[in-house]
Design a protein around this motif. Structure first.
Motif, PDB file in Angstrom:
ATOM      1  N   ILE A 159       0.522  -0.992   0.464  1.00  0.00           N
ATOM      2  CA  ILE A 159      -0.376  -0.577  -0.362  1.00  0.00           C
ATOM      3  C   ILE A 159       1.227   0.516  -0.089  1.00  0.00           C
ATOM      4  O   ILE A 159       1.892   1.286   0.568  1.00  0.00           O
ATOM      5  N   LEU A 263      -9.065  -1.144   2.914  1.00  0.00           N
ATOM      6  CA  LEU A 263      -7.484  -1.645   1.973  1.00  0.00           C
ATOM      7  C   LEU A 263      -7.144  -2.432   2.076  1.00  0.00           C
ATOM      8  O   LEU A 263      -6.513  -3.348   1.795  1.00  0.00           O
ATOM      9  N   ALA A 288      -4.778   4.389   7.576  1.00  0.00           N
ATOM     10  CA  ALA A 288      -4.109   4.706   5.934  1.00  0.00           C
ATOM     11  C   ALA A 288      -2.607   4.928   5.964  1.00  0.00           C
ATOM     12  O   ALA A 288      -1.967   3.987   5.890  1.00  0.00           O
TER      13      ALA A 288
END
Ligand SMILES: Nc1ncnc2c1ncn2[C@@H]1O[C@H](COP(=O)(O)OP(=O)(O)OP(=O)(O)O)[C@@H](O)[C@H]1O
Ligand SMILES: [Mg+2]
Length: 397
Positions: A159, A263, A288
């Motif tokens: 990510i 996610l 995040a």
């Protein structure tokens, strides 16, 4: 897509004119079969046991009934049914109540043909797939990792969050172009998620007019699965894009827990997931950042930006994220007012890992056309710098 079986739709509205308008649109499509119309709640309840619709289009104006209570009641009695609510206008209060009542989507009375048909088909397809999944999962010897389904990646997936606590610093532009550049190497394995939940503009930059965004995804009842999440992504230039909510106030429907779930699934589904973020640090952005393998912290050579970024670095430090952070200098070829990259490195106590040159003409025309500049001109210096930045990430993996 062409449906093997027609989609069975039941329609209920107190207004014959609205019924006529919707019927005209629905009957123009051979994939859809309107199996009945009701003008009142009682009539609808009578039809339900024999009609067995997949989709119920329910107007909020139904006489003698609160349409949302009726929707909730029907969902309890006929769980597979998918309800589309027809409303005069949409606001956050109605949206929340509708989603709590199990409504899949709200559509305005003024809906255009393309939008109505698209929604009915999207919902029917999703519904059929989830029924199929349930069936497969209940068969002995089958599990959700069966071949042919969205598979966990065997390669390590990452990510990558593009961040910068100064507005207009180039986060969205760089996130889009990085994702597109990554997709040329990792076909069908790259996602781009717009976590600028209030003012996200990734869909604009990627020329998407999304019907479904992360806000609607958050309203899905039951556990989110890779197959379900996949339906919310739009494909552009080989990148799967999850759009930000249509309206700023819908951003609050995305909780940090919800973002974390999405996610985690992205990590299973894609080799690279790029995240665009807002300028401020809300709960979702913090989540995040914490989940990121790489944080790209954007800076530019001006004093207000450097002052802000210094504060951003302190936050990343307190989250123990500095080892995963790369400092990226955007608009590196702009004339600076006495600030040199080395001065900035000294003030921030970090080395600049990569630079993106300025190209005003290219970036403006790219945004206006809704086409990433990497696609417009892959050999331009600004595009090459994006590839170099991606190399830096990809080779370190
Ligand atoms: N390297 C560059 N050269 C020239 N212009 C650039 C460059 N990078 C960004 N810009 C311009 O800066 C503007 C802001 O870019 P962008 O929307 O990507 O920033 P952002 O950080 O996402 O902003 P926001 O905080 O509003 O989300 C755009 O109009 C874009 O054209
Ligand atoms: Mg932005």
């Amino acid at each position: 897509m062409k449906f093997l079986k027609t989609i069975r739709v039941l329609m209920a509205s107190a207004d014959p004119e609205i019924r006529g308008y919707l019927l005209n649109i629905l009957e123009s499509d051979h994939d859809i079969d309107v199996i009945g119309e009701a003008g009142q709640a009682g009539e609808l309840l009578e039809m339900m046991p024999t009609a067995n619709p997949e989709i119920l289009i329910l107007d909020e104006n139904l006489a003698e009934a609160d349409s949302l209570s009726l929707a909730a009641d029907l969902k309890l009695r006929y769980p597979p049914i998918q309800v589309i609510l027809i409303a005069e206008q949409e606001d956050l209060k109605l949206f929340k109540r509708a989603m709590q009542s199990g409504v899949r989507q709200i559509i305005l009375r003024s809906v255009e043909a393309g939008e109505l048909l698209g929604s009915v088909k999207d919902i029917a397809e999703g519904y059929r797939r989830s029924v199929e999944n349930l069936r497969e999962q209940s068969e002995p010897g089958k599990d959700s990792a069966a071949p042919g389904k969205a598979q966990p990646q065997l390669k390590a997936s990452q990510i990558i969050t593009v961040f910068g606590n100064k507005g207009g610093i180039g986060k969205s532009l760089i996130a889009c172009n990085l994702a597109v550049a990554a997709a040329t190497r990792y076909k069908d394995q790259v996602a781009l998620v717009d976590l600028d939940l209030q003012f996200g503009d990734i869909s604009l930059m990627m020329n998407i007019n999304p019907r479904k965004t992360i806000a609607e995804l958050m309203q899905e009842s039951g556990e989110l699965t890779a197959d379900l999440v996949d339906e919310y992504f739009y494909e552009r230039s080989g990148v799967k894009v999850l759009a930000a909510p249509h309206k700023p106030e819908l951003g609050e429907l995305v909780t940090s827990f919800g973002a974390e779930t999405v996610l985690k699934l992205c990590r299973k589904m894609y080799t690279y997931t790029f995240l665009d973020t807002p300028t401020f640090l809300d709960d979702t952005t913090l989540t995040a950042l914490e989940m990121s393998d790489v944080v790209l912290l954007l800076i530019s050579l001006d004093i207000p930006t450097i002052k802000n970024i210094k504060k951003g670095i302190d936050v990343l430090d307190s989250l123990k994220l500095l080892p995963r952070t790369k400092l990226i200098l955007n608009r590196s070829s702009s004339l600076s007012v006495g600030l040199e990259p080395q001065d900035v490195e000294q003030v921030l106590g970090m080395k600049i890992a990569a630079s993106i040159p300025s190209d005003f003409k290219m970036t403006v025309s790219s945004i206006n056309r809704g086409m990433p500049f990497y696609n417009m001109s892959p050999k331009a210096p600004i595009s090459r710098s994006i590839v170099e930045l991606f190399d830096l990430i990809d080779k370190a993996k």
